[in-house]
Scaffold this motif. Structure first.
Motif, PDB file in Angstrom:
ATOM      1  N   ALA A 150       0.839  -1.199   0.000  1.00 12.64           N
ATOM      2  CA  ALA A 150       0.000   0.000   0.000  1.00 12.64           C
ATOM      3  C   ALA A 150       0.875   1.250   0.000  1.00 12.64           C
ATOM      4  O   ALA A 150       2.055   1.201   0.374  1.00 12.64           O
ATOM      5  CB  ALA A 150      -0.897  -0.017   1.228  1.00 12.64           C
ATOM      6  N   LEU A 151       0.281   2.359  -0.434  1.00 14.08           N
ATOM      7  CA  LEU A 151       0.963   3.654  -0.407  1.00 14.08           C
ATOM      8  C   LEU A 151       0.602   4.326   0.915  1.00 14.08           C
ATOM      9  O   LEU A 151      -0.549   4.705   1.128  1.00 14.08           O
ATOM     10  CB  LEU A 151       0.478   4.502  -1.591  1.00 14.08           C
ATOM     11  CG  LEU A 151       1.186   5.835  -1.804  1.00 14.08           C
ATOM     12  CD1 LEU A 151       2.652   5.632  -2.193  1.00 14.08           C
ATOM     13  CD2 LEU A 151       0.478   6.647  -2.888  1.00 14.08           C
ATOM     14  N   PRO A 156      -6.711   3.877  -1.139  1.00 17.67           N
ATOM     15  CA  PRO A 156      -6.853   3.390  -2.519  1.00 17.67           C
ATOM     16  C   PRO A 156      -8.274   3.562  -3.041  1.00 17.67           C
ATOM     17  O   PRO A 156      -9.229   3.435  -2.274  1.00 17.67           O
ATOM     18  CB  PRO A 156      -6.484   1.904  -2.413  1.00 17.67           C
ATOM     19  CG  PRO A 156      -6.723   1.542  -0.999  1.00 17.67           C
ATOM     20  CD  PRO A 156      -6.531   2.784  -0.180  1.00 17.67           C
ATOM     21  N   GLN A 157      -8.398   3.853  -4.332  1.00 18.34           N
ATOM     22  CA  GLN A 157      -9.731   3.922  -4.960  1.00 18.34           C
ATOM     23  C   GLN A 157     -10.241   2.500  -5.180  1.00 18.34           C
ATOM     24  O   GLN A 157     -11.422   2.247  -5.156  1.00 18.34           O
ATOM     25  CB  GLN A 157      -9.648   4.656  -6.310  1.00 18.34           C
ATOM     26  CG  GLN A 157      -9.960   6.131  -6.223  1.00 18.34           C
ATOM     27  CD  GLN A 157      -9.022   6.863  -5.280  1.00 18.34           C
ATOM     28  OE1 GLN A 157      -7.826   6.636  -5.289  1.00 18.34           O
ATOM     29  NE2 GLN A 157      -9.580   7.731  -4.449  1.00 18.34           N
ATOM     30  N   GLU A 158      -9.310   1.583  -5.426  1.00 18.20           N
ATOM     31  CA  GLU A 158      -9.691   0.183  -5.606  1.00 18.20           C
ATOM     32  C   GLU A 158      -8.642  -0.720  -4.989  1.00 18.20           C
ATOM     33  O   GLU A 158      -7.444  -0.391  -4.995  1.00 18.20           O
ATOM     34  CB  GLU A 158      -9.836  -0.163  -7.088  1.00 18.20           C
ATOM     35  CG  GLU A 158     -11.053   0.450  -7.737  1.00 18.20           C
ATOM     36  CD  GLU A 158     -11.264  -0.075  -9.147  1.00 18.20           C
ATOM     37  OE1 GLU A 158     -11.549  -1.267  -9.309  1.00 18.20           O
ATOM     38  OE2 GLU A 158     -11.120   0.742 -10.072  1.00 18.20           O
ATOM     39  N   ARG A 172      -5.131   0.361  -6.529  1.00 16.50           N
ATOM     40  CA  ARG A 172      -5.150   1.478  -7.483  1.00 16.50           C
ATOM     41  C   ARG A 172      -5.400   2.772  -6.696  1.00 16.50           C
ATOM     42  O   ARG A 172      -6.382   2.872  -5.944  1.00 16.50           O
ATOM     43  CB  ARG A 172      -6.251   1.295  -8.527  1.00 16.50           C
ATOM     44  CG  ARG A 172      -6.431   2.564  -9.367  1.00 16.50           C
ATOM     45  CD  ARG A 172      -7.424   2.411 -10.478  1.00 16.50           C
ATOM     46  NE  ARG A 172      -7.826   3.723 -10.984  1.00 16.50           N
ATOM     47  CZ  ARG A 172      -8.309   3.950 -12.188  1.00 16.50           C
ATOM     48  NH1 ARG A 172      -8.459   2.961 -13.039  1.00 16.50           N
ATOM     49  NH2 ARG A 172      -8.659   5.164 -12.556  1.00 16.50           N
ATOM     50  N   TYR A 173      -4.511   3.737  -6.884  1.00 19.58           N
ATOM     51  CA  TYR A 173      -4.661   5.065  -6.268  1.00 19.58           C
ATOM     52  C   TYR A 173      -4.838   6.091  -7.380  1.00 19.58           C
ATOM     53  O   TYR A 173      -4.051   6.101  -8.341  1.00 19.58           O
ATOM     54  CB  TYR A 173      -3.402   5.441  -5.471  1.00 19.58           C
ATOM     55  CG  TYR A 173      -3.133   4.539  -4.307  1.00 19.58           C
ATOM     56  CD1 TYR A 173      -3.634   4.843  -3.042  1.00 19.58           C
ATOM     57  CD2 TYR A 173      -2.386   3.373  -4.463  1.00 19.58           C
ATOM     58  CE1 TYR A 173      -3.400   4.007  -1.957  1.00 19.58           C
ATOM     59  CE2 TYR A 173      -2.148   2.529  -3.390  1.00 19.58           C
ATOM     60  CZ  TYR A 173      -2.655   2.851  -2.145  1.00 19.58           C
ATOM     61  OH  TYR A 173      -2.418   2.011  -1.082  1.00 19.58           O
TER      62      TYR A 173
END
Ligand SMILES: C[S@@+](CC[C@H](N)C(=O)[O-])C[C@H]1O[C@@H](n2cnc3c(N)ncnc32)[C@H](O)[C@@H]1O
Length: 178
Positions: A150-151, A156-158, A172-173
């Motif tokens: 993870a960032l 995350p959007q997804e 997905r960010y």
């Protein structure tokens, strides 16, 4: 006999180079699995306005898949480890793909202002560096796809969980310039 000695010497040097670089950078050039690669491509947008950067491209398989998926888009694949980088360049000579460029450079020192898709499979420390050093410099909306890690500090959007032994997450960010 002399040929075998030279061959073994090359193999040992290549293996040592990979080990030393792995220890220095903190991650080996292990490729994304087929399931992870498919999930990353599935999470990627249909169209891309700028270029694509793969942050740490390893042996080049994912970069090649990205370049094939987006033939009209320039794909820059950054890799520090010499042997995987060399392998990727040789691979590209055999399997020509005009929009794909392998670059031996630390991705933290790259100008990403034309980039609208970032793809990565690193380690927690590498994601910290992306969050602290790259994301604040983004100048346009940019999608970041990350295999496994993870960032930190971003939602995350997804998030997809792979049907594998480790239930690997893929993120997905959708990042906006600050
Ligand atoms: C786990 S591999 C992933 C390879 C490929 N992205 C894939 O998913 O198949 C991570 C790669 O990132 C490279 N790497 C790590 N930090 C880097 C940096 N700052 N600049 C360039 N390459 C880096 C490593 O050398 C390693 O080959």
């Amino acid at each position: 006999m002399a040929c075998s000695i030279v061959f073994v010497g090359i193999l040992v040097t290549a293996a040592l180079s990979i080990v030393v670089t792995t220890l220095r950078i903190g991650i080996s050039p292990q490729p994304s699995t087929r399931k992870a690669r498919k999930a990353l491509l599935d999470l990627a947008p249909e169209k891309i306005s700028g270029s694509i950067a793969e942050l740490g491209s390893g042996w080049g398989g994912l970069a090649l898949a990205l370049a094939k998926r987006y033939p009209q888009t320039q794909v820059y694949a950054y890799e520090l480890s010499f042997v995987p980088y060399l392998f990727s360049r040789l691979r590209l000579k055999l399997q020509s793909q005009n929009n794909l460029h392998f670059v031996r450079q630390d991705f933290l020192s790259v100008d990403l202002h034309q980039t609208s898709l970032l793809v990565t499979y690193l380690f927690p420390g590498g994601m910290d560096h992306i969050a602290e050093q790259l994301v604040p410099k983004l100048q346009q909306e940019t999608i970041l796809l990350s295999n496994t890690f993870a960032l930190p500090g971003y939602t995350p959007q997804e998030k997809v969980i792979l049907p594998d032994l480790y239930r690997t997450p893929v993120y997905r960010y959708d990042l906006k310039p600050s």
